[in-house]
Design a protein around this motif. Structure first.
Motif, short mmCIF file in Angstrom:
data_model
loop_
_atom_site.label_atom_id
_atom_site.label_comp_id
_atom_site.label_asym_id
_atom_site.label_seq_id
_atom_site.Cartn_x
_atom_site.Cartn_y
_atom_site.Cartn_z
N ASP A 135 33.06 24.88 45.48
CA ASP A 135 33.24 23.83 44.21
C ASP A 135 32.44 24.37 43.02
N TYR A 136 31.38 25.17 43.11
CA TYR A 136 30.63 25.53 42.19
C TYR A 136 31.40 26.79 41.37
N LEU A 137 32.03 27.62 42.38
CA LEU A 137 32.89 28.58 41.68
C LEU A 137 34.16 28.26 41.28
N GLY A 138 34.57 27.04 41.57
CA GLY A 138 35.76 26.40 41.14
C GLY A 138 35.62 26.05 39.79
N LYS A 139 34.44 25.39 39.75
CA LYS A 139 34.12 24.73 38.18
C LYS A 139 33.71 25.80 37.23
N LEU A 140 33.37 26.98 37.74
CA LEU A 140 33.14 28.18 36.49
C LEU A 140 34.32 28.68 36.24
N GLY A 141 35.37 28.59 37.10
CA GLY A 141 36.73 29.06 36.78
C GLY A 141 37.08 30.19 37.63
N VAL A 142 36.44 30.21 38.50
CA VAL A 142 37.05 31.33 39.78
C VAL A 142 38.14 30.79 40.32
N ARG A 143 39.31 31.49 40.20
CA ARG A 143 40.73 30.91 40.76
C ARG A 143 40.69 30.91 42.26
N VAL A 184 24.46 33.47 37.18
CA VAL A 184 25.81 33.39 36.26
C VAL A 184 24.96 33.33 34.78
N LYS A 185 23.76 32.62 34.53
CA LYS A 185 23.10 32.51 33.41
C LYS A 185 22.62 33.84 32.81
N TYR A 186 22.23 34.70 33.76
CA TYR A 186 22.13 36.07 33.22
C TYR A 186 23.09 36.91 32.59
N LEU A 187 24.17 36.71 33.37
CA LEU A 187 25.50 37.48 32.93
C LEU A 187 25.80 36.99 31.58
N GLN A 188 25.79 35.47 31.27
CA GLN A 188 26.07 35.18 29.81
C GLN A 188 24.92 35.72 28.86
N GLY A 189 23.69 35.92 29.24
CA GLY A 189 22.62 36.43 28.46
C GLY A 189 23.17 37.86 28.17
N LYS A 243 31.26 36.80 27.84
CA LYS A 243 31.75 35.46 27.30
C LYS A 243 31.69 34.51 28.22
N PRO A 244 31.58 33.12 28.17
CA PRO A 244 31.76 32.41 29.32
C PRO A 244 33.12 32.46 30.18
N THR A 245 34.11 32.55 29.24
CA THR A 245 35.41 32.54 29.77
C THR A 245 35.54 33.80 30.43
N GLU A 261 35.79 44.77 15.27
CA GLU A 261 37.05 44.00 15.16
C GLU A 261 36.71 42.52 15.52
N PRO A 262 37.62 41.65 15.00
CA PRO A 262 37.42 40.28 15.19
C PRO A 262 37.36 39.87 16.78
N ASP A 263 36.25 39.18 17.31
CA ASP A 263 36.19 38.86 18.60
C ASP A 263 37.53 38.34 19.00
N SER A 264 38.03 38.74 20.37
CA SER A 264 39.06 37.93 20.92
C SER A 264 38.33 36.80 21.85
N ASP A 265 39.17 35.89 22.22
CA ASP A 265 38.64 35.00 23.39
C ASP A 265 38.22 35.62 24.67
N SER A 266 38.50 36.57 24.85
CA SER A 266 38.43 37.25 26.35
C SER A 266 38.72 38.82 26.23
N GLU A 267 37.66 39.53 26.74
CA GLU A 267 38.00 41.16 26.96
C GLU A 267 39.28 41.16 27.72
N TYR A 268 39.71 40.42 28.65
CA TYR A 268 40.81 40.54 29.57
C TYR A 268 41.97 40.42 28.76
N ASP A 269 42.00 39.77 27.34
CA ASP A 269 43.27 39.80 26.71
C ASP A 269 43.84 41.18 26.26
N GLU A 270 42.78 42.40 26.47
CA GLU A 270 43.24 43.39 25.94
C GLU A 270 43.68 44.36 27.20
#
Length: 538
Positions: A178-186, A213-218, A222-224, A519-528
């Motif tokens: 449940d926790y992983l799902g709430k984070l966005g893990v598919r 997870v908090k450390y990674l964001q630090g 990006k949270p996404t 360059e302007p920040d994108s919403d996600s590094e995975y957009d590239e």
């Protein structure tokens, strides 16, 4: 004599007198024995001495007379006490008696044997489960196995990590998922996630997972992007915060990786967080420095292609460098080759080079000694596919170039094997119809196809015609716009001003060490999109 009270009985002729004699009076009745009298003297109550009289061989006390109900109750109590004593004498046990420790151990062993029997019946080897707390019944174990099956795990997966059977569905598995799902893990990635890191099911969400997870964001991830990082490298959830993760990041910043780039680097290649500096990262960086690549240039390569840190130094990098030299690549060209195409030191290189050599030797009679020259001019050549190369060779042949001319063009500018064919056709049509130059000019300067037709070739050609200058393609094209404008002011052409062929090994390492423009920040590094090995040069 002081009469305290008098109680009468229903039977006539009987009278019980309760009296308190004076201390000097000695009572001695014929109906009372000495022992009885002694007993009477010992029964002192708060109200004084209680005298017990025996009348008609029956004894009464003031207490028994006061309450017939107490008598019946005491009889009942004494009777039940005697029954209990009898039961104890017979050795009988109560329904609510606690079993002995030996009996409990026997029951536990029997239940565990049933659980093992169930697991063995479905193909799970329970050898590693000894000492692990397991469900009491086989039904509960069956529930766990079925839940794991719903997650996509097979019997083989469970046998690879049988300790997962010690996780409770409700207490362990469901909260973690449940926790992983709430984070966005598919959910579609759960199966592979658990195959790679099944230990996550033992973790506590609050104590183990949330701090990571908090450390990674630090680290500016990006949270996404956090769920994508976890999907790619789930093992990161088991690392200590002040261990390998912090030291690897600190080392990268120390060699020159920009702090603002760390989040993007870790997002694209989170495996860095599990790499030990002394054993993996530092030896590779120092080896590349030894080849002639400055440390700051190595830092820029890591920013652009962080996956190079995953190349095995002893098993892949060093052998590939030796293979390049075996194929006649000059040692002095190694730094520029790696800087332009760092993947060349991490791929299975020798089979690729053997395939390319065989193909070109067959198609254009390439001299095997020239393979090194092709690599120096375009390191990506090693990863080109067979079909595109043959199509480009066929195009040059249809343009009227002989086999020898085609071979010379390929060796002089390997990019002609990878450029966009549509653009090459347009450039050749303009060359033939508007410029009206001999084919030999293209043989001498095959890099003509690498310049933009609308942005460079046409404007400069028009100025050359207007000026009435006759010059080589290299003089016209192989220079910057500012340099070209200067040349247009000359009355004569200085052939010495013709710059070196851009298709030759003229990579400027200093350009690599320049900081990247923000360059302007994108919403996600995975957009590239990641760079493909078989890229096509426009």
């Amino acid at each position: 004599m002081n009469i305290r009270f008098c109680s009468g009985f229903t039977k006539p002729g009987f009278l019980l007198v309760h009296f308190e004699p004076p201390s000097f009076f000695a009572v001695r009745s014929r109906s009372l024995s000495d022992s009885t009298y002694g007993n009477l003297c010992n029964h002192k109550k708060r109200l004084g001495l209680t005298v017990q009289c025996a009348i008609a061989n029956r004894r009464f006390s003031s207490r028994s007379v006061d309450s017939p109900r107490r008598e019946r109750s005491s009889r009942s109590t004494s009777s039940s006490g005697r029954d209990r004593d009898k039961d104890k004498g017979r050795g009988s046990q109560s329904l609510y008696s606690r079993p002995s420790l030996l009996d409990m151990n026997k029951d536990k062993a029997a239940n565990r044997a049933k659980v093992y029997e169930f697991l063995g019946g479905i193909g799970i080897v329970p050898d590693e489960l000894d000492g692990l707390e397991l469900p009491v019944t086989a039904d509960v174990m069956k529930e766990r196995v079925e839940f794991l099956h719903k997650l996509g795990l097979t019997i083989e997966d469970i046998n690879n990590y049988p300790l997962v059977l010690g996780c409770s569905v409700k207490k362990n598995m469901v909260p973690v998922l449940d926790y992983l799902g709430k984070l966005g893990v598919r959910k579609s990635t759960f199966t592979e996630f658990l195959r790679r890191y099944p230990q996550v099911l033992h973790a506590s969400v609050v104590i183990d997972l949330a701090p990571v997870v908090k450390y990674l964001q630090g680290l500016d991830i990006k949270p996404t992007d956090v769920p994508r990082v976890l999907e790619r490298y789930p093992e990161v959830l088991g690392f200590k915060l002040e261990g390998t993760m912090s030291t690897s990041v600190a080392y990268l910043v120390g060699i020159g990786v920009a702090r603002r780039e760390i989040g993007g680097v870790l997002t694209r290649y989170p495996e860095i967080l599990g790499m030990r500096v002394a054993r993996i990262i530092k030896p590779l960086v120092e080896y590349l420095e030894g080849l002639g690549i400055p440390k700051l240039a190595v830092a820029r390569l890591i920013e652009k292609r962080p996956h190079i840190l995953g190349f095995e130094l002893a098993d892949t990098v060093k052998p590939n460098v030796q293979i390049l030299q075996d194929f006649n690549v000059r040692e002095t060209c190694l730094p520029s080759i790696i800087a332009q195409y760092p993947e060349i030191i991490g791929i299975d290189l020798k089979p690729k080079l053997e395939t390319q050599k065989k193909l070109l030797c067959s198609a254009i009679d390439l001299n095997p000694e020239d393979i090194g020259s092709l690599i120096e001019r375009m390191p990506q050549f090693v990863s080109l596919s067979e079909s595109p190369m043959l199509k480009h060779i066929d195009f040059l042949t249809k343009c009227g170039f002989s086999n020898d001319q085609t071979r010379k063009m390929v060796v002089g500018c390997p990019q002609v094997l990878a450029l966009n064919l549509g653009i090459m056709k347009l450039s050749f049509e303009y060359f033939k119809k508007e410029m009206r130059r001999p084919l030999q000019d293209l043989v001498d300067f095959p890099a003509f196809f690498t310049y933009g037709l609308e942005s460079t070739v046409k404007p400069r050609h028009k100025k050359i015609i207007k000026k009435g200058i006759k010059c080589s393609l290299a003089w016209m094209l192989n220079c910057s716009d500012d340099k070209f404008e200067q040349r247009m002011s000359y009355d004569t052409i200085d052939i010495e001003e013709v710059e070196s062929d851009p298709s030759s090994s003229s990579f400027d390492m200093s350009t690599l060490m320049q900081p990247e423009r923000e360059e302007p920040d994108s919403d996600s590094e995975y957009d590239e999109e990641e760079d493909d090995d078989d890229e096509e040069f426009a």
